[in-house]
Scaffold this motif. Structure first.
Motif, PDB file in Angstrom:
ATOM      1  N   VAL A  17      54.004  40.811  52.292  1.00 19.86           N
ATOM      2  CA  VAL A  17      54.897  41.221  51.210  1.00 19.86           C
ATOM      3  C   VAL A  17      54.638  40.247  50.077  1.00 19.86           C
ATOM      4  CG1 VAL A  17      57.290  41.347  50.437  1.00 19.86           C
ATOM      5  CG2 VAL A  17      56.668  42.278  52.650  1.00 19.86           C
ATOM      6  N   ASP A  18      54.171  40.766  48.952  1.00 18.14           N
ATOM      7  CA  ASP A  18      53.798  39.877  47.860  1.00 18.14           C
ATOM      8  C   ASP A  18      53.868  40.613  46.525  1.00 18.14           C
ATOM      9  OD1 ASP A  18      53.146  37.441  46.873  1.00 18.14           O
ATOM     10  OD2 ASP A  18      51.004  37.541  47.314  1.00 18.14           O
ATOM     11  N   ILE A  19      53.681  39.823  45.457  1.00 14.41           N
ATOM     12  CA  ILE A  19      53.671  40.421  44.123  1.00 14.41           C
ATOM     13  C   ILE A  19      52.305  41.028  43.849  1.00 14.41           C
ATOM     14  CG2 ILE A  19      53.642  39.785  41.687  1.00 14.41           C
ATOM     15  CD1 ILE A  19      55.849  37.829  42.316  1.00 14.41           C
ATOM     16  N   VAL A  20      52.313  42.255  43.362  1.00 12.91           N
ATOM     17  CA  VAL A  20      51.059  42.918  43.016  1.00 12.91           C
ATOM     18  C   VAL A  20      51.095  43.240  41.532  1.00 12.91           C
ATOM     19  CG1 VAL A  20      49.573  44.913  43.419  1.00 12.91           C
ATOM     20  CG2 VAL A  20      50.906  43.938  45.308  1.00 12.91           C
ATOM     21  N   GLU A  21      50.087  42.729  40.791  1.00 15.28           N
ATOM     22  CA  GLU A  21      50.075  43.006  39.355  1.00 15.28           C
ATOM     23  C   GLU A  21      49.114  44.158  39.074  1.00 15.28           C
ATOM     24  OE1 GLU A  21      49.999  39.312  37.222  1.00 15.28           O
ATOM     25  OE2 GLU A  21      49.902  40.349  35.306  1.00 15.28           O
ATOM     26  N   THR A  22      47.823  43.875  39.169  1.00 15.86           N
ATOM     27  CA  THR A  22      46.855  44.960  38.935  1.00 15.86           C
ATOM     28  C   THR A  22      46.309  45.493  40.256  1.00 15.86           C
ATOM     29  OG1 THR A  22      45.066  43.350  38.851  1.00 15.86           O
ATOM     30  CG2 THR A  22      46.114  43.920  36.758  1.00 15.86           C
ATOM     31  N   GLY A  23      46.442  44.711  41.305  1.00 18.18           N
ATOM     32  CA  GLY A  23      45.938  45.126  42.613  1.00 18.18           C
ATOM     33  C   GLY A  23      44.493  44.701  42.844  1.00 18.18           C
ATOM     34  N   SER A  24      43.887  43.980  41.871  1.00 19.07           N
ATOM     35  CA  SER A  24      42.466  43.635  42.017  1.00 19.07           C
ATOM     36  C   SER A  24      42.235  42.625  43.142  1.00 19.07           C
ATOM     37  CB  SER A  24      41.879  43.148  40.694  1.00 19.07           C
ATOM     38  OG  SER A  24      42.625  42.064  40.230  1.00 19.07           O
ATOM     39  N   THR A  25      43.149  41.636  43.305  1.00 14.28           N
ATOM     40  CA  THR A  25      42.986  40.665  44.405  1.00 14.28           C
ATOM     41  C   THR A  25      43.014  41.402  45.745  1.00 14.28           C
ATOM     42  OG1 THR A  25      44.290  39.166  43.037  1.00 14.28           O
ATOM     43  CG2 THR A  25      43.826  38.423  45.280  1.00 14.28           C
ATOM     44  N   LEU A  26      43.930  42.379  45.843  1.00 13.50           N
ATOM     45  CA  LEU A  26      44.031  43.140  47.100  1.00 13.50           C
ATOM     46  C   LEU A  26      42.725  43.895  47.350  1.00 13.50           C
ATOM     47  CD1 LEU A  26      47.621  44.720  46.966  1.00 13.50           C
ATOM     48  CD2 LEU A  26      46.870  42.718  48.245  1.00 13.50           C
TER      49      LEU A  26
END
Lengths: 361, 209
Positions: free
Chosen positions: B153-162
């Motif tokens: 469970v984490d903060i997702v900004e653009t999703g690129s790290t994921l």
């Protein structure tokens, strides 16, 4: 010779408040340090924190160090409707929000239970205001009415958890999220507007009453009338702008149904006084009366304490082992009589600060 | 004097720009240096930079009258403050993510790695799912890759790290953005000053929209 400056803020407050409550006919209420744990288990939501220090009595009964005073007073109330007006100074034991550990906190407050009327409600609010002004003239007492908040919530939704969530948002003055939540849950715009307006409704009593009368739900007209009566009594008693209306003051609707209020003192970062009318709590304890009261959290007043003196004592009286005790005792008595504080020792104490040193040979 | 806690970093700089345009400038703040406190006595304001996750503590304890904090911090620590405005910047979302193709069949306790323990607990207790929380302080994305947890469970900004780590968002818990918060007691004694500032910022946000 009694020097009031020696009293800490909370000690001075206890002293003055006792006289204030006595003058309005409130009687002292002294209770035991311990209560049956069962009392708190049954009314868990009423407590600020649901964690309680428990232990077994010699007969095996589970007891608790009291985390709250109101429940103990209600428990001792006779279900006759006779008016009971009491005040107390008691230590309570609660988990502190900042440290997560138990703390002993000194509280003072009043409770008025029985067939109470608007004059009694006014008197409790007046005493809350006077309690604050006794400590500092720079205070604010914010008043709200749970009858109005719960009516507006009930008109918007019947979902209990949604009501609770929106009430939390009203307490935060979080109008942007109230609009969003209402939209997501299909609450009609006119009902949502009332909730948003309530979250933004605060300020001087006259202005708020005027704005409130435009949005107050039909089912809460009696609550509005009660606020009007209260305002009129406060105004005629010369209570000015320090006592305001603010609908972000909310309390658990399971217990509180009427006027609720919270007090602030300039220089203290959180509310120091909280109270309200808790008929629903009385009903849940099978007492068919009305009840209203408040508590002042005296431990918070420590932030107002004047900075201490630069010196621990005025005089360090140094004497040698050969000094006659009679001479030492006489010299010390003489200095104390002249209004000085004196610390006598054969050696210079390491951490003591003193204005002057007098040596006795 | 209004004390304003700004979150260090890019978000804080954006917030300062809004405040400057709203009529609360403090030129000295733009100078690069190690100074943490900046004052504009004419405007009656004092800014200070603090760690983003500490803003709510400064405001709740009254060291700052107002501050700007992410909704994630407010949900995690639930400080007793007023939340007066959604600044609509620093937008992202709190989400559950897992390795691509992961399916929670509900047959065993779900292992969840996160920095946001309280948000996670609340989310899963709301859907009555039994979980084992693994509290991490950074690089949360590693946990499912190494088998330390099933999901994060984490903060997702653009999703690129994921994406770079072969992870996918499973569900969004709550949208996040920067919020203007105020100390409750300060609001009582500095009502007009805080109202004026909030109104100025509100106008700026409306213009940005």
């Amino acid at each position: 010779m009694f020097d009031y400056k020696l009293l800490k803020s909370e000690e001075l407050a206890v002293f003055k408040l006792r006289a204030l409550y006595r003058s309005y006919g409130y009687l002292p209420f002294k209770m035991s340090k311990f209560e049956d744990y069962d009392l708190y288990a049954r009314n868990k939501d009423f407590l600020v924190s649901d964690r309680v220090i428990t232990f077994n009595d010699t007969d095996g009964r589970l007891l608790a160090l009291k985390p709250d005073v109101t429940l103990s007073i209600i428990k001792n109330t006779k279900n006759t409707g006779d008016k009971q007006k009491v005040y107390y100074n008691e230590n309570v034991y609660r988990v502190s929000g900042s440290t997560g550990q138990f703390k002993e906190l000194l509280q003072t407050g009043i409770e008025c239970i029985g067939n109470i009327d608007i004059a009694d409600i006014f008197e409790v609010v007046l005493l809350a205001s006077r309690s604050l002004s006794t400590v500092s003239e720079d205070y604010v007492l914010d008043i709200s009415h749970m009858g109005i908040v719960t009516a507006a919530l009930s008109e918007a939704t019947s979902d209990k958890s949604l009501k609770k969530h929106i009430m939390q948002l009203i307490a935060e003055k979080n109008s942007h999220e109230i609009s969003e939540i209402c939209r997501q849950n299909g609450i009609p715009e006119d009902k949502a507007d009332v909730l948003v307006s309530l979250s933004r409704m605060y300020g001087d009593r006259c202005t708020v009453l005027e704005r409130l009368s435009r949005i107050c739900p039909e089912s809460a007209q009696s609550a509005l009338l009660e606020l009007r009566q209260l305002d009129s009594l406060l105004t005629s008693s010369g209570i000015g702008d320090s006592v305001r209306f603010d609908f972000s003051v909310v309390n658990n609707m399971k217990y509180y149904n009427g006027i609720v209020f919270k007090g602030f003192l300039s220089g203290i970062c959180e509310g120091v006084l909280a109270g309200g009318e808790y008929d629903n709590l009385l009903e849940s304890m099978r007492i068919s009366s009305r009840g209203i009261g408040f508590a002042l959290y005296l431990d918070l007043l420590v932030e107002l304490d004047r900075p201490g003196s630069e010196y621990d004592v005025d005089v360090l009286l140094l004497y040698s082992q050969d000094c006659a005790p009679e001479m030492l005792v006489a010299k010390k008595a003489e200095l104390i009589a002249s209004g000085k504080s004196v610390y006598s020792s054969t050696e210079i104490p390491e951490k003591l600060t003193y204005r002057e040193t007098i040596k006795l040979d | 004097m209004l004390n304003i806690a700004l979150p260090k970093g890019r978000l804080g700089e954006k917030v300062y720009d809004i405040l400057e345009r709203a009529g609360y400038p403090c030129e000295a703040i733009k100078a690069n240096g190690r100074k943490l406190i900046f004052e504009n006595s004419e405007q009656g304001i004092r800014y200070f930079w603090v760690k983003p996750s500490d803003v709510s503590i400064y405001v709740e304890r009254g060291a700052a009258d107002i501050g700007i904090a992410g909704k994630d911090i407010l949900l995690e620590y639930t400080p007793d403050v007023y939340e007066l405005l959604d600044l609509k910047i620093g937008k992202c979302r709190m989400a559950v993510a897992a390795k691509k193709g992961f399916r929670d069949d509900g047959r065993k306790t779900l292992k969840v790695a996160t920095k946001f323990v309280n948000i996670t607990k609340k989310h899963y207790s709301g859907i009555s799912r039994d979980i084992d929380i693994i509290k991490l302080n950074g690089s949360i994305e590693l946990a499912p890759i190494l088998g330390l947890s099933d999901v994060i469970v984490d903060i997702v900004e653009t999703g690129s790290t994921l994406r770079e780590n072969d992870l996918d968002v499973v569900e969004t818990i709550v949208p996040i953005s920067a919020r203007l918060i105020a100390n409750k007691a300060s609001f009582k004694f500095k009502t007009k000053e805080i109202e004026n500032l909030v109104q100025g910022v509100r106008l700026q946000i409306a213009e940005n929209d």
